[in-house]
Design a protein around this motif. Structure first.
Motif, mmCIF file in Angstrom:
data_model
loop_
_atom_site.group_PDB
_atom_site.id
_atom_site.type_symbol
_atom_site.label_atom_id
_atom_site.label_comp_id
_atom_site.label_asym_id
_atom_site.label_seq_id
_atom_site.Cartn_x
_atom_site.Cartn_y
_atom_site.Cartn_z
ATOM 1 N N LEU A 89 0.830 -1.208 0.000
ATOM 2 C CA LEU A 89 0.000 0.000 0.000
ATOM 3 C C LEU A 89 0.863 1.255 0.000
ATOM 4 O O LEU A 89 0.528 2.249 -0.666
ATOM 5 N N ASP A 90 1.969 1.233 0.734
ATOM 6 C CA ASP A 90 2.876 2.379 0.702
ATOM 7 C C ASP A 90 3.436 2.588 -0.706
ATOM 8 O O ASP A 90 3.531 3.722 -1.190
ATOM 9 N N ALA A 91 3.832 1.487 -1.364
ATOM 10 C CA ALA A 91 4.364 1.596 -2.722
ATOM 11 C C ALA A 91 3.290 2.098 -3.690
ATOM 12 O O ALA A 91 3.578 2.870 -4.617
ATOM 13 N N TYR A 92 2.064 1.682 -3.477
ATOM 14 C CA TYR A 92 0.947 2.165 -4.293
ATOM 15 C C TYR A 92 0.772 3.670 -4.132
ATOM 16 O O TYR A 92 0.607 4.408 -5.107
ATOM 17 N N HIS A 93 0.859 4.150 -2.908
ATOM 18 C CA HIS A 93 0.732 5.584 -2.675
ATOM 19 C C HIS A 93 1.914 6.356 -3.262
ATOM 20 O O HIS A 93 1.757 7.496 -3.711
ATOM 21 N N ALA A 94 3.081 5.762 -3.237
ATOM 22 C CA ALA A 94 4.279 6.450 -3.736
ATOM 23 C C ALA A 94 4.321 6.524 -5.258
ATOM 24 O O ALA A 94 4.919 7.458 -5.816
#
Length: 526
Positions: A89-94
């Motif tokens: 999810l962090d990578a998706y947001h980034a």
């Protein structure tokens, strides 16, 4: 266990400009390409039904969570499947790349598929079915001498080591991301589990629901007691706070208040104003595993002091500051003499109730069959897998207490998520891989350029595995093997506990992947 992460605040998805350098002679395009290639390997080559364990040999012939696992298993205990979901999810947001959201959704699907009927999780999920799980506990689990929590299959869910809490927080995050209905039943069941498992006195047990045959080693079952060990109670409070922020539920504030109040009622009277790892229903300290004697515990007391100050910031209620001075005074009363301190650890882990004498834990034998743990007053040759001493900065704790004491409650709680209620969750949760049970994760020390360059042809970062284990070879002998196992992590060759290796094989580490992805995500923010 793996400790709770601090949240990495960020306000919006990053806009990526092709070809922009990141200050290390590497572009955002190169960083995002490396992230995607590493993630494709994890999702398409390594994941099992959307889930993960901790470590793998390159040919996947042997895999490990905290113990060696079957190939039909995925690990819930961090840094396992839910931690991977948080990272995705962090990578998706980034990046805004939908591939990462779908990877997170697969991890959520694995957790929901392995969710127990009560709503929580065990340390792992075995998609091989009940017979496979039973066989694992009767072989690998039963023969892990120091890993007593794995020697018996209780058949219920555990809050130990943050697995259930990590899974619930992840389900909260992925549900509020797009409000997909497929995640809601599992999330609802998990939240109901938190409420149902809270004890009448406000605490939470290590495992729930309680079972009749949970005793081990001739001792009563400790898993249903009020549990501070490994942050069970404050982790559940944090889960409820996250849900309170993201979704809301009128049951949450009173449940949190009852959870906070158990810290007040379990503190022992001065001059021994501390806490134990577990407490009985009449609020007295209790023993747990056979190397955790009935005692007051210094690192638990220090953690509870920190939590009480956190509760003041959440509520502005000075009842939560009132116990702190006596607890700090007790800690100072058991500080070890300078010549008994080791490696900056100034306090004994265990302190005898009544006498205030340090207790030290030892073992004899060579495996789970012939071995035995015991406690006495001798500081020599203590067990190596559980620290006999703790480093605690009491001066820092006291300074923080004095700062909060001088602050009116309304000012202390002005940013309280408990009082504010519904608000957006942070975009980024993974600040770092915290130290814990996974000894194979490579942490930090590399910049984005070196990480882009060190990703191998198959798409993973080679990691020297420092924690290995003996393959299961049958039950341990009643005869003690030759050797000195008093302070080792592992006993004889029948002991399936993990142990340190200086020159272990190169392998694949989930924790290393998470750590390196955090570094690359941070590089995109520069």
């Amino acid at each position: 266990m793996i400790a709770r992460r601090t949240l990495l605040a960020a306000s919006a998805t990053l806009a990526l400009t092709p070809g922009v350098a990141l200050g290390q002679s590497v572009s955002k395009v190169e960083v995002t390409a490396a992230m995607k290639r590493a993630t494709r390997f994890m999702v398409e080559k390594l994941a099992y039904r959307g889930g993960y364990v901790w470590s793998y040999l390159p040919d996947r012939s042997r895999i490990w969570g905290e113990l060696e696992a079957y190939k039909t298993m995925v690990w819930v205990q961090p840094p396992g499947t839910a931690t991977m979901g948080h990272l995705y999810l962090d990578a998706y947001h980034a990046t805004g790349d939908e591939y990462y959201y779908q990877a997170a959704a697969q991890a959520a699907g694995a957790l929901i598929a392995g969710q127990l009927p009560q709503g929580g999780w065990n340390y792992f999920i075995d998609f091989g079915g009940p017979e496979s799980t039973k066989r694992w506990y009767e072989t690998i689990g039963r023969n892990a001498w120091r890993m007593e929590e794995f020697q018996h299959h209780w058949g219920n869910a555990t809050f130990d080591d943050g697995g259930t809490g990590e899974a619930i927080r992840f389900l909260i995050r992925i549900y509020v991301e797009k409000r997909e209905k497929r995640f809601k039943p599992g999330l609802d069941k998990a939240i109901d589990f938190i409420f149902a498992s809270q004890l009448e006195n406000g605490g939470w047990p290590q495992r729930w629901p309680r079972v009749a045959d949970g005793g081990l080693h001739g001792k009563p079952d400790y898993t249903g007691l009020i549990t501070f060990n490994d942050g069970v109670i404050h982790d559940n409070i944090d889960v409820l706070l996250t849900y309170h922020q993201a979704i809301g539920d009128p049951r949450i504030p009173p449940a949190i208040r009852r959870g906070m109040d158990i810290y007040l009622s379990t503190q022992q009277p001065a001059p021994q104003a501390g806490w134990g790892l577990q407490h009985t229903m009449d609020l007295k300290p209790a023993g747990a595993r056979s190397y955790e004697p009935k005692a007051l515990v210094t690192h638990t007391t220090a953690s509870n002091i920190e939590q009480l100050m956190t509760f003041y910031r959440l509520t502005g209620d000075d009842r939560y500051l009132a116990p702190v001075p006596a607890a700090l005074d007790w800690l100072e009363s058991v500080r070890l003499p300078a010549d008994s301190q080791v490696g900056g650890r100034q306090f004994p882990t265990f302190v005898e109730i009544g006498t205030n004498r340090p207790l030290f834990v030892h073992r004899r034998g060579s495996n789970v069959v012939n071995g035995e743990y015991y406690a006495d007053y001798d500081p020599a040759h203590t067990i190596g897998h559980y620290n006999a001493r703790r480093g605690i900065d009491t001066a820092k704790l006291r300074r923080e207490y004095e700062k909060l004491k001088a602050m009116p409650g309304k000012a202390a709680a002005k940013d309280s998520p408990l009082l504010k209620g519904r608000q957006p969750l942070k975009k980024y949760w993974m600040a770092e891989v915290e130290p814990g049970s996974d000894m194979n994760a490579t942490k930090g020390g590399k910049d984005a350029k070196s990480l882009v360059g060190s990703l191998n042809a198959e798409g993973w970062w080679p990691t020297q595995l420092r924690a290995m284990s003996h393959p299961y070879s049958g039950p341990g002998s009643k005869t003690v093997a030759r050797g000195d196992f008093r302070s080792t992590h592992v006993g004889d060759v029948t002991d399936t506990s993990p142990f340190d290796m200086e020159n272990g094989p190169v392998g694949i580490s989930t924790g290393t992947y998470i750590d390196h992805m955090i570094t690359l995500i941070k590089a995109l923010q520069t």
